[in-house]
Design a protein around this motif. Sequence first.
Motif, PDB file in Angstrom:
ATOM      1  N   HIS A   1       0.065  11.631   7.438  1.00 29.05           N
ATOM      2  CA  HIS A   1      -0.336  10.823   6.255  1.00 29.05           C
ATOM      3  C   HIS A   1       0.148   9.610   6.530  1.00 29.05           C
ATOM      4  CE1 HIS A   1       0.375  14.778   4.418  1.00 29.05           C
ATOM      5  NE2 HIS A   1      -0.407  14.357   3.356  1.00 29.05           N
ATOM      6  N   VAL A   2      -0.659   8.534   5.917  1.00 25.19           N
ATOM      7  CA  VAL A   2      -0.635   7.052   6.285  1.00 25.19           C
ATOM      8  C   VAL A   2      -0.622   6.582   4.366  1.00 25.19           C
ATOM      9  CG1 VAL A   2      -1.810   5.012   7.223  1.00 25.19           C
ATOM     10  CG2 VAL A   2      -2.205   7.454   8.157  1.00 25.19           C
ATOM     11  N   VAL A   3      -0.046   5.493   4.644  1.00 25.11           N
ATOM     12  CA  VAL A   3       0.350   4.555   3.616  1.00 25.11           C
ATOM     13  C   VAL A   3      -0.270   3.356   3.768  1.00 25.11           C
ATOM     14  CG1 VAL A   3       1.654   3.567   1.671  1.00 25.11           C
ATOM     15  CG2 VAL A   3       2.481   5.684   2.441  1.00 25.11           C
ATOM     16  N   SER A   4      -1.363   2.882   2.831  1.00 27.36           N
ATOM     17  CA  SER A   4      -2.032   1.601   3.020  1.00 27.36           C
ATOM     18  C   SER A   4      -2.243   0.829   1.878  1.00 27.36           C
ATOM     19  CB  SER A   4      -3.456   1.909   3.781  1.00 27.36           C
ATOM     20  OG  SER A   4      -4.208   0.724   4.087  1.00 27.36           O
ATOM     21  N   CYS A   5      -1.870  -0.370   1.702  1.00 28.51           N
ATOM     22  CA  CYS A   5      -1.951  -1.163   0.643  1.00 28.51           C
ATOM     23  C   CYS A   5      -3.410  -2.102   0.750  1.00 28.51           C
ATOM     24  CB  CYS A   5      -0.932  -2.403   0.466  1.00 28.51           C
ATOM     25  SG  CYS A   5      -1.025  -3.052  -1.127  1.00 28.51           S
ATOM     26  N   LEU A   6      -4.407  -1.952  -0.386  1.00 25.60           N
ATOM     27  CA  LEU A   6      -5.625  -2.837  -0.281  1.00 25.60           C
ATOM     28  C   LEU A   6      -5.363  -4.039  -0.791  1.00 25.60           C
ATOM     29  CD1 LEU A   6      -7.986   0.118  -1.334  1.00 25.60           C
ATOM     30  CD2 LEU A   6      -7.264  -0.776   0.989  1.00 25.60           C
ATOM     31  N   GLY A   7      -4.043  -4.428  -0.852  1.00 24.01           N
ATOM     32  CA  GLY A   7      -3.818  -6.061  -1.410  1.00 24.01           C
ATOM     33  C   GLY A   7      -3.216  -6.570  -0.158  1.00 24.01           C
ATOM     34  N   CYS A   8      -2.157  -6.275   0.302  1.00 22.36           N
ATOM     35  CA  CYS A   8      -1.381  -7.045   1.327  1.00 22.36           C
ATOM     36  C   CYS A   8      -1.473  -6.551   2.650  1.00 22.36           C
ATOM     37  CB  CYS A   8       0.037  -7.165   0.932  1.00 22.36           C
ATOM     38  SG  CYS A   8       0.929  -5.613   0.952  1.00 22.36           S
ATOM     39  N   HIS A   9      -2.017  -5.607   3.142  1.00 25.79           N
ATOM     40  CA  HIS A   9      -2.037  -5.383   4.545  1.00 25.79           C
ATOM     41  C   HIS A   9      -0.964  -4.314   4.869  1.00 25.79           C
ATOM     42  CE1 HIS A   9      -5.549  -7.847   5.332  1.00 25.79           C
ATOM     43  NE2 HIS A   9      -4.826  -8.914   4.726  1.00 25.79           N
ATOM     44  N   TYR A  10      -0.150  -3.883   4.144  1.00 25.78           N
ATOM     45  CA  TYR A  10       0.996  -2.978   4.461  1.00 25.78           C
ATOM     46  C   TYR A  10       0.396  -1.731   4.765  1.00 25.78           C
ATOM     47  CZ  TYR A  10       4.894   0.209   3.643  1.00 25.78           C
ATOM     48  OH  TYR A  10       5.883   1.169   3.820  1.00 25.78           O
ATOM     49  N   GLN A  11       0.853  -1.205   5.887  1.00 19.33           N
ATOM     50  CA  GLN A  11       0.557   0.138   6.390  1.00 19.33           C
ATOM     51  C   GLN A  11       1.736   0.821   6.731  1.00 19.33           C
ATOM     52  OE1 GLN A  11      -2.891  -0.345   9.023  1.00 19.33           O
ATOM     53  NE2 GLN A  11      -4.258   0.400   7.358  1.00 19.33           N
ATOM     54  N   ALA A  12       1.723   2.053   6.800  1.00 19.08           N
ATOM     55  CA  ALA A  12       2.807   2.874   7.379  1.00 19.08           C
ATOM     56  C   ALA A  12       2.371   4.264   7.714  1.00 19.08           C
ATOM     57  CB  ALA A  12       4.318   3.171   6.240  1.00 19.08           C
TER      58      ALA A  12
ATOM     59  N   ALA B   1       5.381   9.845   2.235  1.00 20.70           N
ATOM     60  CA  ALA B   1       4.329   8.913   2.039  1.00 20.70           C
ATOM     61  C   ALA B   1       4.141   8.529   0.597  1.00 20.70           C
ATOM     62  CB  ALA B   1       2.857   9.570   2.469  1.00 20.70           C
ATOM     63  N   ALA B   2       4.386   9.463  -0.290  1.00 20.09           N
ATOM     64  CA  ALA B   2       4.588   9.357  -1.934  1.00 20.09           C
ATOM     65  C   ALA B   2       5.385   8.180  -2.113  1.00 20.09           C
ATOM     66  CB  ALA B   2       4.436  10.391  -2.469  1.00 20.09           C
ATOM     67  N   ASP B   3       6.741   8.532  -1.647  1.00 23.41           N
ATOM     68  CA  ASP B   3       7.821   7.652  -1.768  1.00 23.41           C
ATOM     69  C   ASP B   3       7.644   6.209  -1.333  1.00 23.41           C
ATOM     70  OD1 ASP B   3       9.113   9.765  -3.227  1.00 23.41           O
ATOM     71  OD2 ASP B   3      10.385  10.246  -1.532  1.00 23.41           O
ATOM     72  N   LEU B   4       7.121   6.151  -0.180  1.00 21.48           N
ATOM     73  CA  LEU B   4       6.948   5.000   0.364  1.00 21.48           C
ATOM     74  C   LEU B   4       5.776   4.128  -0.199  1.00 21.48           C
ATOM     75  CD1 LEU B   4       6.763   5.098   4.047  1.00 21.48           C
ATOM     76  CD2 LEU B   4       8.272   3.933   2.948  1.00 21.48           C
TER      77      LEU B   4
ATOM     78  N   VAL C   1     -11.040   9.721   6.491  1.00 21.52           N
ATOM     79  CA  VAL C   1      -9.771  10.144   5.924  1.00 21.52           C
ATOM     80  C   VAL C   1     -10.061  10.958   4.580  1.00 21.52           C
ATOM     81  CG1 VAL C   1      -9.083   7.802   6.775  1.00 21.52           C
ATOM     82  CG2 VAL C   1      -9.927   7.905   4.613  1.00 21.52           C
ATOM     83  N   THR C   2      -9.099  11.506   4.165  1.00 19.21           N
ATOM     84  CA  THR C   2      -8.940  12.152   2.938  1.00 19.21           C
ATOM     85  C   THR C   2      -8.044  11.314   2.106  1.00 19.21           C
ATOM     86  OG1 THR C   2      -9.533  14.178   4.056  1.00 19.21           O
ATOM     87  CG2 THR C   2      -8.737  14.441   1.641  1.00 19.21           C
ATOM     88  N   VAL C   3      -8.263  10.883   1.038  1.00 13.83           N
ATOM     89  CA  VAL C   3      -7.461  10.057   0.060  1.00 13.83           C
ATOM     90  C   VAL C   3      -6.880  11.013  -0.793  1.00 13.83           C
ATOM     91  CG1 VAL C   3      -7.306   8.397  -1.694  1.00 13.83           C
ATOM     92  CG2 VAL C   3      -8.795   8.025   0.073  1.00 13.83           C
ATOM     93  N   VAL C   4      -5.528  11.065  -0.747  1.00 11.08           N
ATOM     94  CA  VAL C   4      -4.778  12.021  -1.273  1.00 11.08           C
ATOM     95  C   VAL C   4      -3.964  11.692  -2.680  1.00 11.08           C
ATOM     96  CG1 VAL C   4      -2.697  13.535  -1.137  1.00 11.08           C
ATOM     97  CG2 VAL C   4      -3.992  13.120   0.954  1.00 11.08           C
ATOM     98  N   GLU C   5      -3.474  10.475  -2.659  1.00 13.50           N
ATOM     99  CA  GLU C   5      -3.156   9.963  -3.726  1.00 13.50           C
ATOM    100  C   GLU C   5      -3.105   8.271  -3.873  1.00 13.50           C
ATOM    101  OE1 GLU C   5       1.130  10.698  -3.939  1.00 13.50           O
ATOM    102  OE2 GLU C   5       0.919  12.803  -3.996  1.00 13.50           O
ATOM    103  N   ARG C   6      -3.392   7.656  -5.173  1.00 17.21           N
ATOM    104  CA  ARG C   6      -3.548   6.293  -5.453  1.00 17.21           C
ATOM    105  C   ARG C   6      -2.625   5.714  -6.141  1.00 17.21           C
ATOM    106  NH1 ARG C   6      -8.633   8.882  -5.626  1.00 17.21           N
ATOM    107  NH2 ARG C   6      -9.845   8.218  -4.156  1.00 17.21           N
ATOM    108  N   TYR C   7      -1.990   4.609  -5.993  1.00 22.12           N
ATOM    109  CA  TYR C   7      -1.042   3.932  -6.887  1.00 22.12           C
ATOM    110  C   TYR C   7      -1.628   2.533  -7.065  1.00 22.12           C
ATOM    111  CZ  TYR C   7       2.132   7.641  -5.453  1.00 22.12           C
ATOM    112  OH  TYR C   7       2.720   8.945  -4.942  1.00 22.12           O
ATOM    113  N   TYR C   8      -1.212   1.965  -8.240  1.00 14.88           N
ATOM    114  CA  TYR C   8      -1.491   0.499  -8.365  1.00 14.88           C
ATOM    115  C   TYR C   8      -0.168  -0.126  -8.380  1.00 14.88           C
ATOM    116  CZ  TYR C   8      -6.009   1.162 -10.604  1.00 14.88           C
ATOM    117  OH  TYR C   8      -7.333   1.330 -10.623  1.00 14.88           O
ATOM    118  N   ASN C   9      -0.389  -1.493  -7.478  1.00 11.98           N
ATOM    119  CA  ASN C   9       0.915  -2.308  -7.337  1.00 11.98           C
ATOM    120  C   ASN C   9       0.769  -3.270  -8.550  1.00 11.98           C
ATOM    121  OD1 ASN C   9      -1.014  -4.338  -6.837  1.00 11.98           O
ATOM    122  ND2 ASN C   9      -0.465  -4.848  -4.954  1.00 11.98           N
TER     123      ASN C   9
END
Length: 183
Positions: free
Chosen positions: A56-67, A83-86, A33-41
């Motif tokens: 593009h895929v959105v994945s939370c490394l805290g709660c298992h959320y993926q889109a 993906a950035a909005d999600l 995978v190529t990590v494009v952006e990172r956000y903090y919850n």
Amino acid sequence: MALTLFARRPEPVEAPAPEPWPEPGETWKPEGVTVVERYYNLGHAVVLVFLSSGCHVVSCLGCHYQATKLKAHYSTMLTLDGAADLANTHAAGCRALPRDIPARPDEEAARELLRATVRAMRKRDERVNFYLYLLDTQRLALQRTNEWIVGELERLADDEPEVLKVSVNTWGTEFYLQKLPES
């Protein structure tokens, strides 16, 4: 006498300076995978936007959320803006604490995860085209390149032709999930 008990007040204690949160998302670059952006919850877990198989895929490394798709349009793949909005929306409301970064599985564990995922996608009533983007939600668990996945899918087609068929044509290699057997 009772007033003297309450007259003394403790000295104010200064709160210790908070320690900076480690940033695992800055150094973790999973294979495939190529990590494009990172956000903090809100709990400081990293929400990744990554590119895999051209999607593009959105994945939370805290709660298992993926889109991988917009909920309003189930057939529309995520663009970088979507993906950035999600990811931003999820990060703004998620309070999950960070989990450990998934360890890269050994070859046998990754192979078994891939095979189990492919077997679970079969249907009873139809033969289905199988595309690499269907594995995008498994990419952080697999941590393998597209070439490795295609090679393993070809091995699966050789080992279990009742599960997966492979076809090579002018556009490349295509995979087809076979129907589940009638019970």
